[in-house]
Design a protein around this motif. Structure first.
Motif, PDB file in Angstrom:
ATOM      1  N   VAL A 219     -18.530 -10.674  -1.486  1.00 37.28           N
ATOM      2  CA  VAL A 219     -18.040  -9.783  -0.422  1.00 37.28           C
ATOM      3  C   VAL A 219     -16.789 -10.361   0.213  1.00 37.28           C
ATOM      4  O   VAL A 219     -15.811  -9.641   0.487  1.00 37.28           O
ATOM      5  N   LEU A 220     -16.785 -11.675   0.460  1.00 34.32           N
ATOM      6  CA  LEU A 220     -15.613 -12.317   1.061  1.00 34.32           C
ATOM      7  C   LEU A 220     -14.383 -12.162   0.158  1.00 34.32           C
ATOM      8  O   LEU A 220     -13.282 -11.859   0.639  1.00 34.32           O
TER       9      LEU A 220
ATOM     10  N   ALA B  33      -9.148  -9.698  -0.949  1.00 31.24           N
ATOM     11  CA  ALA B  33      -8.311  -8.939  -1.879  1.00 31.24           C
ATOM     12  C   ALA B  33      -7.874  -7.610  -1.280  1.00 31.24           C
ATOM     13  O   ALA B  33      -6.719  -7.189  -1.446  1.00 31.24           O
ATOM     14  N   ALA B  34      -8.791  -6.949  -0.552  1.00 31.78           N
ATOM     15  CA  ALA B  34      -8.466  -5.653   0.046  1.00 31.78           C
ATOM     16  C   ALA B  34      -7.391  -5.776   1.120  1.00 31.78           C
ATOM     17  O   ALA B  34      -6.606  -4.840   1.338  1.00 31.78           O
ATOM     18  N   ASN B  35      -7.351  -6.913   1.784  1.00 33.98           N
ATOM     19  CA  ASN B  35      -6.385  -7.098   2.879  1.00 33.98           C
ATOM     20  C   ASN B  35      -5.238  -8.027   2.486  1.00 33.98           C
ATOM     21  O   ASN B  35      -4.509  -8.505   3.359  1.00 33.98           O
ATOM     22  N   TRP B  36      -5.079  -8.282   1.197  1.00 34.86           N
ATOM     23  CA  TRP B  36      -4.084  -9.241   0.720  1.00 34.86           C
ATOM     24  C   TRP B  36      -2.672  -8.881   1.194  1.00 34.86           C
ATOM     25  O   TRP B  36      -1.964  -9.703   1.761  1.00 34.86           O
TER      26      TRP B  36
ATOM     27  N   VAL C 290      -6.251   0.527  -0.988  1.00 38.61           N
ATOM     28  CA  VAL C 290      -5.198   1.395  -0.470  1.00 38.61           C
ATOM     29  C   VAL C 290      -5.190   1.381   1.055  1.00 38.61           C
ATOM     30  O   VAL C 290      -4.158   1.132   1.692  1.00 38.61           O
ATOM     31  N   ARG C 291      -6.370   1.606   1.634  1.00 37.64           N
ATOM     32  CA  ARG C 291      -6.476   1.653   3.103  1.00 37.64           C
ATOM     33  C   ARG C 291      -7.907   1.324   3.497  1.00 37.64           C
ATOM     34  O   ARG C 291      -8.812   2.094   3.207  1.00 37.64           O
ATOM     35  N   PRO C 292      -8.123   0.206   4.145  1.00 34.92           N
ATOM     36  CA  PRO C 292      -9.486  -0.190   4.523  1.00 34.92           C
ATOM     37  C   PRO C 292     -10.162   0.875   5.383  1.00 34.92           C
ATOM     38  O   PRO C 292      -9.546   1.455   6.282  1.00 34.92           O
TER      39      PRO C 292
ATOM     40  N   LEU D  38     -16.373   0.069   2.501  1.00 33.71           N
ATOM     41  CA  LEU D  38     -16.894  -1.269   2.774  1.00 33.71           C
ATOM     42  C   LEU D  38     -18.418  -1.261   2.709  1.00 33.71           C
ATOM     43  O   LEU D  38     -19.037  -2.197   2.180  1.00 33.71           O
ATOM     44  N   GLY D  39     -19.036  -0.190   3.213  1.00 32.89           N
ATOM     45  CA  GLY D  39     -20.492  -0.075   3.143  1.00 32.89           C
ATOM     46  C   GLY D  39     -20.987   0.022   1.709  1.00 32.89           C
ATOM     47  O   GLY D  39     -22.000  -0.585   1.350  1.00 32.89           O
TER      48      GLY D  39
END
Length: 340
Positions: free
Chosen positions: A6-7, A12-15, A118-120, A125-126
């Motif tokens: 998850v981390l 990666a999603a917020n890179w 693309v956009r958190p 996330l769930g």
């Protein structure tokens, strides 16, 4: 392992959303937890070796993929329709439709990952938090768990599912409808769980319920034999039921456990009646030795077994024998010395 996965996904999603942090620092943040995962995996494998349990299981790539798909589909079902409640579940009872459900689940995860990159947002996330914990239970690396599908594997996933519900409910905007939807979700779950409270008061009642729910599952048969029939000295019924285990090596191990328990009871009875207990004692030692040999033979067969929940089956018999016949090593060694 689950937390590190998850981390990694979050980083990666917020890179690209944190350009002020150099890429080398982001990589360094992930190296340490993945190093811990590597150490944990090595320790796990070493423990598997030291306990005599085979860690190799190479029945073929298609078998491993089929096994992973079945486990994934079963965990999906338990998460969305967790009734009736139970301790363990037989993933090989489901039909070939598991490919469809696992495929849909995988596509949903890929969609959620794409949305996060693309956009958190909360719902993807769930989804990721729901499915990611299952990776370590899919038996891609054999024997990472002793069971193949269990409700206890879903504790983290329920948190991820709650995030999806929160995101969906937040779009409604009407408090009355939100409360009504929450009641429709929680009240049936609470009522059904409350009705099962009595089954968890003792191990015997719980095992009996499991056998009633799935009488042909080898783990349920094992528990019925070990925890219900043998304590009541129903040796004939126990032996007959043990022979119904689908795998021959599993049936042989459970029958050997019944024989050892019967020999122990006969030995105790001969001592209580003050009759000569030499013959019954020798029979007890022979049956315990036979049990250990039969379990060892079963472990050798596990290396080619597609349903590696039989590893749990053998391990539990071995553990039960360790406690039930703890005095056999000293007693039988003394008898052997006396005979010579």
């Amino acid at each position: 392992m689950t937390q590190v996965l998850v981390l990694t996904i979050l980083v990666a999603a917020n890179w690209r959303h944190a350009p002020e942090i150099h890429w080398s620092r982001k990589v360094a943040y992930l190296i340490l937890p993945w190093a811990v995962v590597a150490i944990a995996a090595i320790v796990h494998l070493k423990i598997g070796e030291s306990t005599g349990i085979r860690i190799e299981n190479h029945p073929g790539g298609l078998v491993i993929l089929d096994r992973a798909s079945r486990i994934f589909s079963m965990l999906e079902r338990l998460l969305l329709m967790p009734y009736p409640l139970g301790l363990y579940h037989d993933v090989y009872r489901m039909g070939e439709w598991h490919w469809l459900t696992s495929g849909i689940g995988l596509l949903l995860v890929l969609l959620a990952l794409g949305r996060l990159l693309v956009r958190p947002a909360l719902w993807p996330l769930g989804v990721v938090l729901t499915v990611t914990p299952w990776v370590v239970y899919l038996q891609i690396i054999p024997f990472t768990t002793w069971s193949m599908a269990s409700e206890r594997f879903l504790f983290v996933s329920v948190g991820g599912l709650a995030l999806v519900f929160v995101d969906v409910i937040s779009q409604i905007g009407q408090p009355r409808w939100i409360v009504l939807l929450l009641l429709l979700l929680t009240v049936p779950m609470g009522v059904i769980t409350w009705m099962r409270m009595g089954d968890w008061e003792s191990g015997r009642s719980l095992h009996a319920k499991e056998y009633e729910r799935q009488p042909h599952f080898h783990n349920a048969i094992r528990d019925q034999v070990i925890y219900t029939l043998l304590p009541n000295h129903q040796f004939a019924d126990a032996e007959s039921l043990a022979k119904s285990v689908p795998r021959d090596y599993g049936a042989a191990a459970l029958v050997a456990a019944v024989d050892a328990e019967r020999a122990l009871a006969e030995w105790k009875e001969s001592r209580e009646t003050k009759l000569t207990d030499f013959a019954s004692g020798q029979a007890y030692c022979q049956k315990v030795a036979s049990l250990r040999q039969t379990v060892a033979t079963g472990y050798a067969r596990i290396a080619r077994e597609k349903d590696i929940s039989y590893n749990n089956f053998l391990r539990s018999i071995e553990r039960q024998a360790k406690f039930r016949f703890a005095n056999s090593t000293r007693t039988c060694a003394y008898r052997a010395a006396a005979t010579h």
